[in-house]
Write a protein that holds these residues in place. Structure first.
Motif, PDB file in Angstrom:
ATOM      1  N   LEU A  20      47.760  51.727  41.229  1.00 29.94           N
ATOM      2  CA  LEU A  20      47.977  51.222  39.872  1.00 29.94           C
ATOM      3  C   LEU A  20      46.844  50.261  39.493  1.00 29.94           C
ATOM      4  O   LEU A  20      46.369  49.487  40.315  1.00 29.94           O
ATOM      5  N   HIS A  21      46.426  50.342  38.241  1.00 34.11           N
ATOM      6  CA  HIS A  21      45.363  49.455  37.758  1.00 34.11           C
ATOM      7  C   HIS A  21      45.934  48.466  36.746  1.00 34.11           C
ATOM      8  O   HIS A  21      47.109  48.571  36.375  1.00 34.11           O
ATOM      9  N   ILE A  22      45.117  47.527  36.322  1.00 35.80           N
ATOM     10  CA  ILE A  22      45.673  46.482  35.461  1.00 35.80           C
ATOM     11  C   ILE A  22      46.058  47.016  34.076  1.00 35.80           C
ATOM     12  O   ILE A  22      46.855  46.397  33.387  1.00 35.80           O
ATOM     13  N   GLY A 194      34.415  49.964  29.135  1.00 39.44           N
ATOM     14  CA  GLY A 194      34.799  49.704  27.749  1.00 39.44           C
ATOM     15  C   GLY A 194      35.709  50.771  27.153  1.00 39.44           C
ATOM     16  O   GLY A 194      36.338  50.555  26.120  1.00 39.44           O
ATOM     17  N   GLN A 195      35.813  51.947  27.818  1.00 36.23           N
ATOM     18  CA  GLN A 195      36.766  52.979  27.363  1.00 36.23           C
ATOM     19  C   GLN A 195      38.158  52.595  27.859  1.00 36.23           C
ATOM     20  O   GLN A 195      38.295  51.708  28.691  1.00 36.23           O
ATOM     21  N   LYS A 196      39.193  53.319  27.397  1.00 36.46           N
ATOM     22  CA  LYS A 196      40.553  53.067  27.891  1.00 36.46           C
ATOM     23  C   LYS A 196      40.561  53.127  29.417  1.00 36.46           C
ATOM     24  O   LYS A 196      40.024  54.073  30.006  1.00 36.46           O
ATOM     25  N   MET A 197      41.135  52.114  30.041  1.00 37.73           N
ATOM     26  CA  MET A 197      41.211  52.145  31.501  1.00 37.73           C
ATOM     27  C   MET A 197      42.127  53.294  31.924  1.00 37.73           C
ATOM     28  O   MET A 197      43.240  53.413  31.436  1.00 37.73           O
ATOM     29  N   SER A 198      41.638  54.140  32.807  1.00 38.14           N
ATOM     30  CA  SER A 198      42.445  55.285  33.239  1.00 38.14           C
ATOM     31  C   SER A 198      41.983  55.761  34.614  1.00 38.14           C
ATOM     32  O   SER A 198      40.782  55.771  34.895  1.00 38.14           O
ATOM     33  N   LYS A 199      42.970  56.150  35.433  1.00 39.30           N
ATOM     34  CA  LYS A 199      42.638  56.726  36.743  1.00 39.30           C
ATOM     35  C   LYS A 199      41.649  57.863  36.583  1.00 39.30           C
ATOM     36  O   LYS A 199      40.691  57.984  37.340  1.00 39.30           O
ATOM     37  N   SER A 200      41.896  58.690  35.558  1.00 36.96           N
ATOM     38  CA  SER A 200      41.062  59.883  35.445  1.00 36.96           C
ATOM     39  C   SER A 200      39.632  59.576  35.003  1.00 36.96           C
ATOM     40  O   SER A 200      38.768  60.426  35.146  1.00 36.96           O
ATOM     41  N   TYR A 201      39.380  58.372  34.480  1.00 31.45           N
ATOM     42  CA  TYR A 201      37.996  58.050  34.091  1.00 31.45           C
ATOM     43  C   TYR A 201      37.266  57.257  35.185  1.00 31.45           C
ATOM     44  O   TYR A 201      36.091  56.933  35.033  1.00 31.45           O
ATOM     45  N   GLY A 202      38.011  56.880  36.233  1.00 30.43           N
ATOM     46  CA  GLY A 202      37.360  56.126  37.323  1.00 30.43           C
ATOM     47  C   GLY A 202      36.825  54.774  36.880  1.00 30.43           C
ATOM     48  O   GLY A 202      35.883  54.240  37.474  1.00 30.43           O
ATOM     49  N   ASN A 203      37.408  54.193  35.828  1.00 35.56           N
ATOM     50  CA  ASN A 203      36.901  52.928  35.297  1.00 35.56           C
ATOM     51  C   ASN A 203      37.910  51.792  35.473  1.00 35.56           C
ATOM     52  O   ASN A 203      37.858  50.786  34.780  1.00 35.56           O
ATOM     53  N   GLY A 204      38.846  51.997  36.408  1.00 39.09           N
ATOM     54  CA  GLY A 204      39.945  51.035  36.559  1.00 39.09           C
ATOM     55  C   GLY A 204      39.609  49.849  37.441  1.00 39.09           C
ATOM     56  O   GLY A 204      38.654  49.883  38.221  1.00 39.09           O
ATOM     57  N   ILE A 205      40.404  48.807  37.290  1.00 38.46           N
ATOM     58  CA  ILE A 205      40.382  47.681  38.230  1.00 38.46           C
ATOM     59  C   ILE A 205      41.769  47.685  38.869  1.00 38.46           C
ATOM     60  O   ILE A 205      42.773  47.453  38.178  1.00 38.46           O
ATOM     61  N   SER A 206      41.835  48.009  40.149  1.00 42.44           N
ATOM     62  CA  SER A 206      43.136  48.086  40.816  1.00 42.44           C
ATOM     63  C   SER A 206      43.795  46.721  40.832  1.00 42.44           C
ATOM     64  O   SER A 206      43.116  45.708  41.005  1.00 42.44           O
ATOM     65  N   MET A 207      45.120  46.730  40.687  1.00 40.86           N
ATOM     66  CA  MET A 207      45.864  45.469  40.595  1.00 40.86           C
ATOM     67  C   MET A 207      45.673  44.563  41.793  1.00 40.86           C
ATOM     68  O   MET A 207      45.635  43.355  41.656  1.00 40.86           O
ATOM     69  N   PHE A 208      45.627  45.155  42.974  1.00 36.44           N
ATOM     70  CA  PHE A 208      45.632  44.323  44.167  1.00 36.44           C
ATOM     71  C   PHE A 208      44.263  44.256  44.854  1.00 36.44           C
ATOM     72  O   PHE A 208      44.159  43.897  46.018  1.00 36.44           O
ATOM     73  N   ARG A 217      33.645  44.733  41.326  1.00 36.95           N
ATOM     74  CA  ARG A 217      34.208  45.513  40.221  1.00 36.95           C
ATOM     75  C   ARG A 217      34.079  44.731  38.907  1.00 36.95           C
ATOM     76  O   ARG A 217      33.683  45.293  37.883  1.00 36.95           O
ATOM     77  N   VAL A 218      34.413  43.461  38.954  1.00 38.87           N
ATOM     78  CA  VAL A 218      34.357  42.657  37.723  1.00 38.87           C
ATOM     79  C   VAL A 218      32.900  42.516  37.276  1.00 38.87           C
ATOM     80  O   VAL A 218      32.580  42.623  36.089  1.00 38.87           O
ATOM     81  N   MET A 219      32.006  42.303  38.242  1.00 41.84           N
ATOM     82  CA  MET A 219      30.587  42.142  37.889  1.00 41.84           C
ATOM     83  C   MET A 219      30.007  43.449  37.313  1.00 41.84           C
ATOM     84  O   MET A 219      28.980  43.428  36.641  1.00 41.84           O
ATOM     85  N   SER A 220      30.689  44.577  37.588  1.00 38.43           N
ATOM     86  CA  SER A 220      30.162  45.863  37.083  1.00 38.43           C
ATOM     87  C   SER A 220      30.602  46.161  35.645  1.00 38.43           C
ATOM     88  O   SER A 220      30.238  47.201  35.086  1.00 38.43           O
ATOM     89  N   ILE A 221      31.374  45.268  35.043  1.00 45.08           N
ATOM     90  CA  ILE A 221      31.818  45.517  33.652  1.00 45.08           C
ATOM     91  C   ILE A 221      30.579  45.593  32.755  1.00 45.08           C
ATOM     92  O   ILE A 221      29.681  44.735  32.828  1.00 45.08           O
ATOM     93  N   VAL A 222      30.544  46.615  31.948  1.00 44.73           N
ATOM     94  CA  VAL A 222      29.368  46.855  31.103  1.00 44.73           C
ATOM     95  C   VAL A 222      29.354  45.885  29.921  1.00 44.73           C
ATOM     96  O   VAL A 222      30.359  45.741  29.212  1.00 44.73           O
ATOM     97  N   THR A 223      28.227  45.213  29.725  1.00 44.43           N
ATOM     98  CA  THR A 223      28.070  44.311  28.566  1.00 44.43           C
ATOM     99  C   THR A 223      26.768  44.688  27.852  1.00 44.43           C
ATOM    100  O   THR A 223      25.951  45.439  28.391  1.00 44.43           O
TER     101      THR A 223
END
Ligand code: ADP
Ligand code: TRP
Length: 327
Positions: A20-22, A194-208, A217-223
């Motif tokens: 599960l992701h955030i 920046g797209q909708k967070m989704s397992k299928s897009y591989g752009n998630g941040i897992s909860m734990f 992961r956080v440092m990889s957020i696109v700005t």
């Protein structure tokens, strides 16, 4: 919306399709946990539905356990809410057949989620096609009143009402309660791209996620490339939108003001977000690790939940069997 009676049954299903992701947390899980005291809540892990996408026994078992452990770790109280595995209630598959016999093909053919999934490359199995009937059985088996779901599942609840109505009319009996969908109002949580967070897009941040992995992961957020000194638009920034989920109104206003004033670099904004995520999930992460080390507790919760759920489902399915003449 009228006030709900304290006895209203809330029911929702969660597919065990991966970590599960955030986005799952803010979009669904948090509402489920917050709701547990508002009515009689039933939450189940839809492992039969997941068979339409996961065909690896060990992976499915693990994912199913992990979803249960995640809910318990984040505060689901098994004394207040009933948490169970879909497959532990065989009455649901029994009911699926009874519903299919009153379901026009056209009703299933209109389901957009089937068409979407096939368009995305999932095999067009009969299981995937009849998925809404299994979901209708999940809902109707427990006389559910309210079904909290994301926008993509609202049509399935409408289909459920159609099936329930068709059965009641065919046998001229009030066998099923007609449920109502309740749309989760949560905002769409963006992923690291920046797209909708989704397992299928591989752009998630897992909860734990924790430690170095979480940091990476956080440092990889696109700005964008706005320089540190320049004023920035908070609403156009994924780091801000994620931070806003964890912040109080005052904190959010304060951070927005610092964006607009200039002088706040994205690197520092990411560090602040990292601290927020880390703190928010710290207790849950520790509890999750304990549950992983003691799987028997999670199993006991699921077994007890299934017993409670089955007691309800048996009565409803017996009502349906009697109405249609197979009992
Ligand atoms: P995914 O897109 O990662 O496969 P699911 O479709 O399994 O997620 O969604 C499970 C639940 O989490 C649904 O109720 C859905 O509305 C919610 N959810 C998933 N992604 C997000 C998101 N990015 N923002 C808000 N809610 C989300
Ligand atoms: N189809 C839902 C999803 O993909 C999961 C689900 C299965 C469900 N049965 C349900 C949700 C019954 C609500 C009620 O998210």
């Amino acid at each position: 919306m009228p006030a709900l009676m304290s006895t209203a049954r809330f029911l929702s299903g969660i597919q065990p399709s991966g970590e599960l992701h955030i986005g799952n947390y803010f979009g669904a899980m948090r509402q489920h946990i917050d709701n547990q005291a508002a009515g009689d809540s039933f939450y189940f892990i839809a492992n039969y539905h997941a068979l339409t996408t996961i065909q690896d026994a060990e992976l499915l078992r693990r994912n199913t356990f992990d979803v249960a452990a995640s809910y318990l770790a984040m505060g689901l109280d098994p004394q207040r809410a009933t948490l169970f595995r879909q497959s532990d209630v065989p009455e649901v598959t029994e009911l699926t057949w009874l519903l299919l016999t009153v379901t026009p093909m056209g009703l299933l053919e209109r389901a957009v989620s089937y068409k979407d999934k096939v368009a995305r490359g999932l095999p067009a199995s009969a299981g995937l096609f009849t998925y809404p009937a299994l979901m209708a059985a999940d809902i109707l088996a427990y006389d559910s009143d309210v079904v909290p779901v994301g926008a993509d599942q609202v049509q399935h609840v409408e289909i459920t009402r159609d099936m329930a109505g068709a059965f009641n009319r065919t046998y001229d009996a009030e066998v099923f309660v007609l449920p109502a969908a309740r749309l989760n109002q949560a905002k769409v949580v963006p992923g690291v791209d920046g797209q909708k967070m989704s397992k299928s897009y591989g752009n998630g941040i897992s909860m734990f996620l924790a430690g170095k992995k979480l940091k990476k992961r956080v440092m990889s957020i696109v700005t964008d490339s706005t320089p540190v000194e320049a004023p920035k638009d908070p609403d156009a920034c994924t780091v801000f939108r994620l931070h806003a989920l964890f912040a109080t109104d005052d904190e959010r206003a304060d951070l927005a003001a610092r964006y607009r004033a200039g002088g706040l670099g994205y690197g520092d904004a990411k560090k602040e977000l990292l601290a927020k995520i880390d703190a928010h999930f710290a207790a849950g992460r520790a509890r999750y690790a304990e549950l992983q080390a003691d799987p028997s507790y999670v199993e006991d919760v699921l077994t007890a939940g299934a017993a409670r759920a089955r007691a309800v489902a048996r009565q409803v399915v017996d009502r349906a069997r009697a109405a249609c003449g197979v009992a």
